[in-house]
Design a protein around this motif. Structure first.
Motif, PDB file in Angstrom:
ATOM      1  N   GLU A 132      51.049  35.289  47.964  1.00 23.09           N
ATOM      2  CA  GLU A 132      50.151  35.626  49.095  1.00 23.09           C
ATOM      3  C   GLU A 132      48.697  35.426  48.669  1.00 23.09           C
ATOM      4  OE1 GLU A 132      50.506  36.246  52.156  1.00 23.09           O
ATOM      5  OE2 GLU A 132      52.436  37.175  52.557  1.00 23.09           O
ATOM      6  N   VAL A 133      48.364  35.913  47.465  1.00 26.84           N
ATOM      7  CA  VAL A 133      47.001  35.732  46.949  1.00 26.84           C
ATOM      8  C   VAL A 133      46.716  34.250  46.757  1.00 26.84           C
ATOM      9  CG1 VAL A 133      45.473  36.160  44.976  1.00 26.84           C
ATOM     10  CG2 VAL A 133      46.919  38.003  45.851  1.00 26.84           C
ATOM     11  N   ALA A 134      47.690  33.517  46.202  1.00 25.61           N
ATOM     12  CA  ALA A 134      47.519  32.079  45.982  1.00 25.61           C
ATOM     13  C   ALA A 134      47.294  31.341  47.301  1.00 25.61           C
ATOM     14  CB  ALA A 134      48.748  31.521  45.262  1.00 25.61           C
ATOM     15  N   LYS A 135      47.962  31.786  48.338  1.00 25.94           N
ATOM     16  CA  LYS A 135      47.788  31.171  49.669  1.00 25.94           C
ATOM     17  C   LYS A 135      46.372  31.407  50.177  1.00 25.94           C
ATOM     18  CE  LYS A 135      49.820  31.117  54.311  1.00 25.94           C
ATOM     19  NZ  LYS A 135      50.800  31.767  55.212  1.00 25.94           N
TER      20      LYS A 135
ATOM     21  N   VAL B 268      41.653  35.194  30.707  1.00 26.10           N
ATOM     22  CA  VAL B 268      42.195  34.015  31.387  1.00 26.10           C
ATOM     23  C   VAL B 268      41.098  33.223  32.103  1.00 26.10           C
ATOM     24  CG1 VAL B 268      43.574  33.412  33.442  1.00 26.10           C
ATOM     25  CG2 VAL B 268      44.592  34.736  31.618  1.00 26.10           C
ATOM     26  N   THR B 269      40.041  33.915  32.531  1.00 27.50           N
ATOM     27  CA  THR B 269      38.945  33.249  33.256  1.00 27.50           C
ATOM     28  C   THR B 269      38.182  32.255  32.379  1.00 27.50           C
ATOM     29  OG1 THR B 269      37.622  35.216  32.775  1.00 27.50           O
ATOM     30  CG2 THR B 269      38.561  35.054  34.983  1.00 27.50           C
ATOM     31  N   ASN B 270      38.432  32.273  31.061  1.00 30.85           N
ATOM     32  CA  ASN B 270      37.771  31.319  30.161  1.00 30.85           C
ATOM     33  C   ASN B 270      38.400  29.927  30.219  1.00 30.85           C
ATOM     34  OD1 ASN B 270      36.370  33.560  29.400  1.00 30.85           O
ATOM     35  ND2 ASN B 270      37.246  33.733  27.357  1.00 30.85           N
ATOM     36  N   TYR B 271      39.530  29.809  30.917  1.00 30.05           N
ATOM     37  CA  TYR B 271      40.263  28.547  30.944  1.00 30.05           C
ATOM     38  C   TYR B 271      40.387  28.014  32.375  1.00 30.05           C
ATOM     39  CZ  TYR B 271      42.111  30.258  26.411  1.00 30.05           C
ATOM     40  OH  TYR B 271      42.252  30.744  25.144  1.00 30.05           O
ATOM     41  N   GLU B 272      40.749  26.746  32.463  1.00 25.28           N
ATOM     42  CA  GLU B 272      41.136  26.166  33.762  1.00 25.28           C
ATOM     43  C   GLU B 272      42.578  25.692  33.634  1.00 25.28           C
ATOM     44  OE1 GLU B 272      38.527  23.078  35.028  1.00 25.28           O
ATOM     45  OE2 GLU B 272      36.906  24.473  35.536  1.00 25.28           O
ATOM     46  N   PHE B 273      43.337  25.797  34.744  1.00 21.57           N
ATOM     47  CA  PHE B 273      44.764  25.481  34.689  1.00 21.57           C
ATOM     48  C   PHE B 273      45.185  24.562  35.832  1.00 21.57           C
ATOM     49  CE2 PHE B 273      44.167  29.631  32.693  1.00 21.57           C
ATOM     50  CZ  PHE B 273      44.754  29.394  31.456  1.00 21.57           C
TER      51      PHE B 273
ATOM     52  N   SER C 142      42.261  37.726  37.450  1.00 22.02           N
ATOM     53  CA  SER C 142      41.249  37.541  38.486  1.00 22.02           C
ATOM     54  C   SER C 142      41.686  36.436  39.452  1.00 22.02           C
ATOM     55  CB  SER C 142      39.916  37.155  37.847  1.00 22.02           C
ATOM     56  OG  SER C 142      39.026  36.645  38.826  1.00 22.02           O
ATOM     57  N   GLU C 143      41.465  36.657  40.724  1.00 21.16           N
ATOM     58  CA  GLU C 143      41.817  35.642  41.723  1.00 21.16           C
ATOM     59  C   GLU C 143      41.042  34.346  41.519  1.00 21.16           C
ATOM     60  OE1 GLU C 143      41.383  37.216  45.644  1.00 21.16           O
ATOM     61  OE2 GLU C 143      42.591  39.008  45.226  1.00 21.16           O
ATOM     62  N   GLN C 144      39.918  34.421  40.831  1.00 24.53           N
ATOM     63  CA  GLN C 144      39.077  33.238  40.624  1.00 24.53           C
ATOM     64  C   GLN C 144      39.797  32.144  39.821  1.00 24.53           C
ATOM     65  OE1 GLN C 144      36.200  33.506  42.303  1.00 24.53           O
ATOM     66  NE2 GLN C 144      36.870  35.595  42.751  1.00 24.53           N
ATOM     67  N   VAL C 145      40.813  32.548  39.064  1.00 31.12           N
ATOM     68  CA  VAL C 145      41.548  31.581  38.245  1.00 31.12           C
ATOM     69  C   VAL C 145      42.356  30.625  39.131  1.00 31.12           C
ATOM     70  CG1 VAL C 145      43.270  31.333  36.393  1.00 31.12           C
ATOM     71  CG2 VAL C 145      41.686  33.262  36.382  1.00 31.12           C
TER      72      VAL C 145
END
Length: 271
Positions: A223-226, A175-180, A199-202
């Protein structure tokens, strides 16, 4: 008075009777909508009993959605693609099957001013919850819809149903290969203490994060997204009300207003 049910096992937690009662009051429709616990192996019998007392329709929740599909005489296109049914209508001796989850999700995203047209969407998971929303998401004309799953073959089987559509699949790691622009969580990850599958980096600051699950507090995914300063955090309560509204409209041919019912439901849950 017209009879409706929601069948499930378990069913005690269902918010559907509350929601449909509010819709009935709002639209001045006279109906009786109740939840009904069904033993495993007795689903078709429960449906027949409802038909025998003149029932007009039913919602179906876990674990009977696939069994419900098998009972149907006719299916909508979106139900066929989802491989499951959550809304039954009994008309002229036939059982008609539909799935309203995808429209409930899309309508909730649009109600929250989340654009989907020409956007890049990530859908986490390839189970029943994910399958039920793919067609309505694609109908919004995104630039791409990526289905990520731990078992990639499951995601591949889904995307093969949509030839010539901008739908792709990958593993959670890739998933880290893309941007959303929008990330939709259709997994139960995080609820059982498991780590999030991606990964949270996404999760960037411009991303809308939507979790199909809901609760009084933020879900672990949100929570992670926040913490990642995501642009918007939305839980699945609006999807729950939204899919119920689509079912109600199928049965009663009248479109209820979801917003006041969603507000009432949040108040009820926080008591």
């Amino acid at each position: 008075m017209d009879q409706y049910r929601v069948f499930g096992n378990p069913i005690k937690q269902s918010r559907s009777p509350f929601i449909h009662q509010k819709f009935a009051e709002q639209t001045q429709e006279r109906l009786n909508y109740q939840s009904e616990y069904v033993e495993i192996g007795e689903f078709s019998q429960a449906v027949k009993q409802l038909i025998n007392i003149g029932g007009k329709g039913a919602n179906v929740t876990s674990p009977f959605k696939e069994e419900a599909m098998a009972l149907c005489d006719k299916l909508t296109e979106r139900a066929k693609l989802a491989g499951a049914v959550n809304t039954l209508s009994f008309i002229n001796g036939e059982i008609l099957g539909d799935t309203t989850d995808g429209d409930g999700l899309v309508n909730d995203l649009l109600a929250n001013n989340v654009a989907l047209k020409n956007k890049k969407i990530l859908l986490l998971g390839a189970g029943g919850a994910a399958k039920g929303v793919i067609l309505p998401l694609l109908e919004q004309s995104p630039t791409q819809l990526v289905v990520a799953n731990r078992t990639v073959s499951k995601a591949e089987a889904i995307i093969q149903q949509y030839p010539a559509k901008p739908i792709f699949c990958c593993s959670f790691e890739k998933v880290t290969n893309y941007e959303f622009d929008v990330i939709i969580n259709a997994t139960s990850a995080g609820l059982n203490g498991q780590a999030l599958p991606i990964s949270e980096q996404v999760i960037q600051s411009n991303v809308t994060c939507y979790d199909m699950t809901y609760g009084i507090e933020l879900t672990p995914f949100l929570e992670v997204a926040k913490l990642r300063n995501a642009a918007k955090l939305i839980d699945g309560l609006g999807m729950l009300v939204g899919q119920a509204a689509v079912s109600f409209a199928i049965w009663r041919n009248i479109q209820p207003d979801t917003q006041p019912v969603l507000t009432s439901l949040r108040e009820e849950m926080s008591k």
